[in-house]
Scaffold this motif. Structure first.
Motif, PDB file in Angstrom:
ATOM      1  N   TYR A 108       2.345  10.450  -9.647  1.00  0.00           N
ATOM      2  CA  TYR A 108       1.527  10.468 -10.860  1.00  0.00           C
ATOM      3  C   TYR A 108       0.981  12.039 -10.973  1.00  0.00           C
ATOM      4  O   TYR A 108       0.725  12.472 -12.215  1.00  0.00           O
ATOM      5  N   GLU A 109       0.842  12.723  -9.831  1.00  0.00           N
ATOM      6  CA  GLU A 109       0.416  14.235  -9.849  1.00  0.00           C
ATOM      7  C   GLU A 109       1.756  14.835 -10.342  1.00  0.00           C
ATOM      8  O   GLU A 109       1.610  15.850 -11.059  1.00  0.00           O
ATOM      9  N   SER A 110       2.876  14.777  -9.436  1.00  0.00           N
ATOM     10  CA  SER A 110       3.890  15.807  -9.367  1.00  0.00           C
ATOM     11  C   SER A 110       4.770  15.480 -10.698  1.00  0.00           C
ATOM     12  O   SER A 110       5.317  16.135 -11.139  1.00  0.00           O
ATOM     13  N   MET A 111       4.901  14.217 -11.091  1.00  0.00           N
ATOM     14  CA  MET A 111       5.575  13.758 -12.298  1.00  0.00           C
ATOM     15  C   MET A 111       4.733  13.524 -13.618  1.00  0.00           C
ATOM     16  O   MET A 111       4.715  12.429 -14.563  1.00  0.00           O
ATOM     17  N   ARG A 112       3.460  14.442 -13.642  1.00  0.00           N
ATOM     18  CA  ARG A 112       2.752  13.946 -14.666  1.00  0.00           C
ATOM     19  C   ARG A 112       3.179  13.859 -16.361  1.00  0.00           C
ATOM     20  O   ARG A 112       2.794  13.270 -17.163  1.00  0.00           O
ATOM     21  N   LYS A 113       4.357  14.643 -16.346  1.00  0.00           N
ATOM     22  CA  LYS A 113       4.899  14.693 -17.722  1.00  0.00           C
ATOM     23  C   LYS A 113       5.220  13.282 -17.865  1.00  0.00           C
ATOM     24  O   LYS A 113       5.202  12.790 -19.148  1.00  0.00           O
ATOM     25  N   THR A 114       6.012  12.464 -17.158  1.00  0.00           N
ATOM     26  CA  THR A 114       6.358  11.172 -17.331  1.00  0.00           C
ATOM     27  C   THR A 114       5.201  10.238 -17.277  1.00  0.00           C
ATOM     28  O   THR A 114       5.352   9.355 -17.880  1.00  0.00           O
TER      29      THR A 114
ATOM     30  N   LEU B 189       7.470   6.331 -13.675  1.00  0.00           N
ATOM     31  CA  LEU B 189       7.338   6.287 -12.256  1.00  0.00           C
ATOM     32  C   LEU B 189       7.824   5.172 -11.482  1.00  0.00           C
ATOM     33  O   LEU B 189       8.325   5.194 -10.561  1.00  0.00           O
ATOM     34  N   LYS B 190       7.571   4.120 -12.168  1.00  0.00           N
ATOM     35  CA  LYS B 190       7.931   2.902 -11.450  1.00  0.00           C
ATOM     36  C   LYS B 190       9.638   2.842 -11.014  1.00  0.00           C
ATOM     37  O   LYS B 190       9.803   2.232 -10.108  1.00  0.00           O
ATOM     38  N   GLU B 191      10.534   3.350 -11.900  1.00  0.00           N
ATOM     39  CA  GLU B 191      11.685   3.235 -11.502  1.00  0.00           C
ATOM     40  C   GLU B 191      12.065   4.125 -10.172  1.00  0.00           C
ATOM     41  O   GLU B 191      12.844   3.941  -9.194  1.00  0.00           O
ATOM     42  N   VAL B 192      11.359   5.191 -10.122  1.00  0.00           N
ATOM     43  CA  VAL B 192      11.307   6.055  -8.905  1.00  0.00           C
ATOM     44  C   VAL B 192      10.718   5.360  -7.572  1.00  0.00           C
ATOM     45  O   VAL B 192      11.519   5.163  -6.478  1.00  0.00           O
TER      46      VAL B 192
ATOM     47  N   ALA C 261       0.904  -1.230  -0.049  1.00  0.00           N
ATOM     48  CA  ALA C 261       0.005  -0.068   0.023  1.00  0.00           C
ATOM     49  C   ALA C 261       0.733   1.128  -0.047  1.00  0.00           C
ATOM     50  O   ALA C 261       0.467   2.282  -0.583  1.00  0.00           O
ATOM     51  N   ASP C 262       2.021   1.079   0.714  1.00  0.00           N
ATOM     52  CA  ASP C 262       2.893   2.328   0.748  1.00  0.00           C
ATOM     53  C   ASP C 262       3.670   2.616  -0.599  1.00  0.00           C
ATOM     54  O   ASP C 262       3.598   3.567  -1.076  1.00  0.00           O
ATOM     55  N   ALA C 263       3.820   1.452  -1.433  1.00  0.00           N
ATOM     56  CA  ALA C 263       4.397   1.849  -2.829  1.00  0.00           C
ATOM     57  C   ALA C 263       3.268   2.481  -3.621  1.00  0.00           C
ATOM     58  O   ALA C 263       3.690   3.334  -4.298  1.00  0.00           O
ATOM     59  N   THR C 264       2.013   1.923  -3.437  1.00  0.00           N
ATOM     60  CA  THR C 264       1.032   2.433  -4.265  1.00  0.00           C
ATOM     61  C   THR C 264       0.818   3.880  -4.069  1.00  0.00           C
ATOM     62  O   THR C 264       0.549   4.870  -4.887  1.00  0.00           O
ATOM     63  N   ARG C 265       0.985   4.451  -2.734  1.00  0.00           N
ATOM     64  CA  ARG C 265       0.782   5.713  -2.282  1.00  0.00           C
ATOM     65  C   ARG C 265       1.888   6.635  -2.921  1.00  0.00           C
ATOM     66  O   ARG C 265       1.617   7.868  -3.453  1.00  0.00           O
ATOM     67  N   ARG C 266       3.051   6.226  -2.812  1.00  0.00           N
ATOM     68  CA  ARG C 266       4.353   6.900  -3.770  1.00  0.00           C
ATOM     69  C   ARG C 266       3.790   6.900  -5.103  1.00  0.00           C
ATOM     70  O   ARG C 266       4.128   8.327  -5.674  1.00  0.00           O
ATOM     71  N   MET C 267       3.331   5.776  -5.532  1.00  0.00           N
ATOM     72  CA  MET C 267       3.133   6.068  -7.088  1.00  0.00           C
ATOM     73  C   MET C 267       2.174   6.966  -7.241  1.00  0.00           C
ATOM     74  O   MET C 267       2.060   7.883  -8.483  1.00  0.00           O
ATOM     75  N   ASN C 268       1.152   7.164  -6.602  1.00  0.00           N
ATOM     76  CA  ASN C 268      -0.161   7.973  -6.838  1.00  0.00           C
ATOM     77  C   ASN C 268       0.416   9.391  -6.727  1.00  0.00           C
ATOM     78  O   ASN C 268       0.095  10.367  -7.534  1.00  0.00           O
ATOM     79  N   THR C 269       1.352   9.626  -5.813  1.00  0.00           N
ATOM     80  CA  THR C 269       1.865  11.093  -5.436  1.00  0.00           C
ATOM     81  C   THR C 269       2.565  11.323  -6.680  1.00  0.00           C
ATOM     82  O   THR C 269       2.653  12.683  -7.284  1.00  0.00           O
TER      83      THR C 269
END
Length: 618
Positions: free
Chosen positions: A32-38, A79-82, A22-30
């Motif tokens: 998704y907004e901040s790195m929307r270009k990627t 985003l996955k690599e981050v 769940a923590d990895a998913t939350r980081r991914m969602n964060t």
């Protein structure tokens, strides 16, 4: 109105753990907004529709990056690599992070990651010629009601002539965060320089993990959130102290000698210290940052006057998080021995702050009441003046009765209006005062009661657990351990006794076998003697007979051989094979070396033999 002051902004938000997945998913969602270009066109379109401050035509200029693992950064391709970078660091923790869920299903465990938002100072920026309509906390465009125009705010971009200075600023704040975070530059997973919103800003995703090398784990990490950003037992040692403030009066506390009472800096004090260091650092680097502190901006969670979708989303998140603040704070504080006491102190301080705020609101209400009362009194004076004027006019007109009636009616109406206004005001002020005090008091008391109950329950649970452990040791573990040790010792002793008995039996069997074999060995073997004697001599001796006994002379010779070997054995002579196979010359030489014992015996036998009997005759 947008703020055009050039101030250093730095806003931290922490993430509480639910579970590793769940923590990895939350980081991914964060991200998704901040790195929307990627993230891609779908993310850009979605957030542009939700947040009118975003200009999707400018998103392509955003700079998304990921930690390259070698002390630098590279352009992000996904985003996955981050997220994977952060997961790899989390897997190196020597003690796993504890996760749990609150009643809303949100993470309420230990802090596992943070986001940092830093606005570029206004002196580097200029309006880009586009505008947007910001959203209110209800998610709707601000204003536009009652035929009023919508609120319109400009977007900003980096001045072309300030591009190098802006790049230097971004590099400087990145270096500052790398020095501040317990894990250094490695703790920065990635981020983005957003150039497509209301104002250019840098967003980072980081973790609070510090190096914790161990014997077989030289790359191990340790969660250092409490030490760096929260309350920690070593705060008094590793951080500067600050003067204690009385919880009720909010005044500095001094001891009997008049010296200030110093206490640990606490979580809020650490963040204030980091902000001051941040500002001093940027000023030292030569950036045109204002030195004074803006209390309004300082107290806001999102730094910068961004009246946009961010405010609406922040308000929604804060409303949801307020219900879990006490439990979350308690969960983080319980990482240390003095957590419960620290939490109670913080709750008491918060209640005191609320009391101070309520007192200020009460004073403001009293001031407003005084103004209303003064206005009422002015209205009464005006009413009296109007009544007096009406009275004079009535007399002048000769309408004495009408004037009297009008005066009386006007006075009554004025006094009634003033009285009603006064009563309404006093009722409103008193109700507001009671309600505000009651709500603040009830809220503070409830939070204090919850924290006290939790602390009490924890202490009772620990005591019961210790008592149960002692009882289990005395009634179960210790007897079982004693029986196990006794059984083990008895088994070992029995095994030793069995081994000794077996060894003794084997020794006795070996001794009997040796004795049997020794007994089976003949002292003199006639066949062996004949085998080593000359064949012609044996043939003649077999034919010859003893004159007295009539027995073959060879048999008599064997009998003498047995006697001589027995004599050799008593004298510790040679072995049987040597005795039967040696030549006459060898025997004479051996006997001469030992003495004449056998020959003497032979001479004695010859003396006893009857005269005329030859050698070899008995």
């Amino acid at each position: 109105m947008s703020d055009t002051a050039s101030r250093a902004s730095m806003d931290f938000r922490s993430m509480q753990s639910a579970s590793p997945a769940a923590d990895a998913t939350r980081r991914m969602n964060t991200l998704y907004e901040s790195m929307r270009k990627t993230a891609g066109p779908q993310a850009v379109a979605m957030y542009a529709a939700q947040n009118p401050a975003i200009n999707p035509d400018m998103t392509r200029f955003n700079r998304d990056f990921v930690n390259d693992g070698e002390g630098g950064y590279r352009t992000a391709t996904s985003l996955k690599e981050v997220v994977d970078y952060g997961t790899a660091r989390r897997n190196r923790l020597s003690r796993p992070i504890k996760g749990k869920l609150d009643k809303h299903g949100e993470g309420a465990g230990e802090r596992h990651a943070q986001t940092i938002v830093m606005q570029l100072p206004m002196y580097l920026l200029e309006e880009d010629g586009t505008f947007y309509h910001p959203l209110g906390k209800d998610g709707l465009p601000k204003d536009g009601k009652d035929d009023r125009p919508l609120v319109s705010l400009p977007r900003y971009r980096i001045k072309p002539e300030m591009q190098k200075e802006a790049d230097r600023y971004v590099e400087a704040v990145m270096d500052f965060q790398a020095a501040l975070l317990p894990g250094g530059q490695d703790a920065i997973h990635g981020g983005s320089l957003n150039l497509d919103e209301h104002r250019p800003h840098l967003q980072l995703l980081v973790d609070p993990f510090a190096a914790n090398p161990r014997g077989k784990e030289p790359d191990a990490l340790l969660n250092s959130f409490s030490y760096t950003f929260g309350r920690h037992p070593k705060d008094k040692i590793n951080f500067p102290l600050r003067q204690k403030v009385d919880k009720r009066s909010r005044r500095p506390v001094f001891d009997k000698a008049g010296d200030p009472v110093m206490v640990a800096i606490g979580a809020d004090g650490k963040m204030e210290m980091y902000h001051q260091r941040f500002k001093d650092y940027l000023v030292e680097k030569g950036f045109a940052i204002e030195a004074e502190r803006d209390p309004v901006r300082h107290d806001r969670r999102v730094v910068g006057d961004m009246i946009d979708y961010g405010e609406a989303m922040d308000a929604a998140r804060e409303a949801q998080e307020q219900s879990q603040t006490a439990m979350a704070d308690l969960g983080a504080a319980l990482e240390t021995e003095d957590s419960a006491a620290g939490l109670m102190a913080d709750l008491a301080a918060e209640i005191d702050v609320q009391k101070v705020e309520l007192a200020a609101e009460r004073r403001a209400a009293d001031a407003r009441a005084a103004e209303v009362i003064a206005e009422a009194e002015r209205t009464l004076a005006a009413a009296r003046e109007r009544a007096a004027h009406a009275e004079s006019a009535g007399y002048d007109a000769g309408l004495t009765a009408g004037v009297a009636e009008g005066r009386e009616q006007g006075r009554a109406e004025g006094l009634s209006a003033v009285q009603e206004l006064r009563e309404e005001l006093e009722t409103a002020v008193e109700d507001g005062r009671k309600q505000g005090y009651k709500e603040g008091y009830d809220h503070g008391r409830e939070r204090g009661r919850v924290a006290a109950n939790i602390e009490y329950d924890l202490k009772v649970a620990r005591l019961e657990e210790r008592e149960a452990a002692v009882e289990r040791w005395e009634t179960e573990t210790a007897p079982a351990l004693r029986d196990e040790i006794r059984t083990e010792i008895e088994n070992e002793m029995q095994a030793d006794r069995d081994a000794a008995t077996q060894a003794r039996d084997e020794a006795e069997r070996d001794r009997d076998e040796v004795k049997r074999r020794l007994d089976a060995i003949p002292v003199y073997d006639p066949a062996e003697a004949e085998k080593h004697s000359p064949a012609e001599l044996v043939r003649h001796l077999k034919k010859m007979r003893d004159a007295d006994s009539g027995k073959p002379v060879l048999e008599q010779a064997h009998h003498l051989g047995v006697q001589n070997y027995e004599a050799e054995a008593q004298g510790q002579g040679v072995d049987q094979k040597t005795f039967m196979t040696e030549t006459r010359a060898e025997r004479n030489e051996r006997l001469n070396a030992r003495g004449v014992r056998l020959s003497a015996s032979t001479e004695q036998q010859q003396k006893k033999r009857p005269q005329g009997q030859g050698p070899g005759q008995s």
